[in-house]
Write a protein that holds these residues in place. Sequence first.
Motif, PDB file in Angstrom:
ATOM      1  N   SER A 169       0.820  -1.212   0.000  1.00  0.00           N
ATOM      2  CA  SER A 169       0.000   0.000   0.000  1.00  0.00           C
ATOM      3  C   SER A 169       0.857   1.267   0.000  1.00  0.00           C
ATOM      4  O   SER A 169       0.369   2.343  -0.348  1.00  0.00           O
ATOM      5  N   VAL A 182       4.262   2.864  -4.938  1.00  0.00           N
ATOM      6  CA  VAL A 182       3.629   3.210  -6.202  1.00  0.00           C
ATOM      7  C   VAL A 182       4.680   2.998  -7.291  1.00  0.00           C
ATOM      8  O   VAL A 182       5.842   3.363  -7.127  1.00  0.00           O
ATOM      9  N   ASP A 236      -7.421   8.143 -10.525  1.00  0.00           N
ATOM     10  CA  ASP A 236      -7.691   7.684  -9.160  1.00  0.00           C
ATOM     11  C   ASP A 236      -8.512   6.399  -9.196  1.00  0.00           C
ATOM     12  O   ASP A 236      -9.708   6.408  -8.912  1.00  0.00           O
ATOM     13  N   THR A 248      -8.831   3.994  -7.237  1.00  0.00           N
ATOM     14  CA  THR A 248      -9.427   3.583  -5.965  1.00  0.00           C
ATOM     15  C   THR A 248     -10.513   4.539  -5.490  1.00  0.00           C
ATOM     16  O   THR A 248     -11.097   4.332  -4.434  1.00  0.00           O
ATOM     17  N   ARG A 269      -1.004  10.284 -11.265  1.00  0.00           N
ATOM     18  CA  ARG A 269      -1.678   9.192 -10.551  1.00  0.00           C
ATOM     19  C   ARG A 269      -0.899   8.816  -9.298  1.00  0.00           C
ATOM     20  O   ARG A 269      -1.476   8.620  -8.229  1.00  0.00           O
ATOM     21  N   LYS A 319      -1.778   8.943  -4.759  1.00  0.00           N
ATOM     22  CA  LYS A 319      -1.757   7.825  -3.809  1.00  0.00           C
ATOM     23  C   LYS A 319      -1.174   8.348  -2.500  1.00  0.00           C
ATOM     24  O   LYS A 319       0.031   8.287  -2.259  1.00  0.00           O
ATOM     25  N   ALA A 340       1.318   6.455  -0.030  1.00  0.00           N
ATOM     26  CA  ALA A 340       2.560   5.908  -0.575  1.00  0.00           C
ATOM     27  C   ALA A 340       3.763   6.695  -0.076  1.00  0.00           C
ATOM     28  O   ALA A 340       3.697   7.901   0.136  1.00  0.00           O
TER      29      ALA A 340
END
Length: 166
Positions: A23, A26, A44, A46, A94, A98, A101
């Motif tokens: 998690s 990236v 995105d 997620t 992108r 996250k 990350a």
Amino acid sequence: MTSGTILIDGIDLKVIPREIIRSRIVTIPQEPFILSGSVRLNADPTSTATDDTIIAALAKVGLWDILSSRGGLDAEMTANPLSQGQQQIFCLARAMLKSNAKILVLDEATSNVDAATDWIMQRIIREEFKDFTVLTVAHRMDTIMDSDRVAVLDGGRLVEFREPQK
């Protein structure tokens, strides 16, 4: 060699559950990964970022004006595709989204782009990922010049590990 220790920020990865490690990483591969779907979905996947956050990230990498003129966040990515370099830069946006990350892995991410796009990508990485651990797989010397350390491999063996200037 079949054993060893990997420390990131002084922490042995053996003591951290695999799902937590995943998690926090990236990856930007050599070939950009673009989903069939909207700009929003691709930026995105997620669905954790707000539209304003997505737009801000795309603006930081210099793509929002282009994408906005094509229909914005709801535009279909494959209907009017971005160039190879723009796709790689999109992948950086992108990665910026996250939020949990802390490790960025670049796997030959600049190998298929021109020198100008490579320079843009390096600037974005310096600015937006300055607090990350960045692992870069590259053949171009320009790509690794900002690195703290460079590991040179030959036939799967470590032959050098030092500052890129050396």
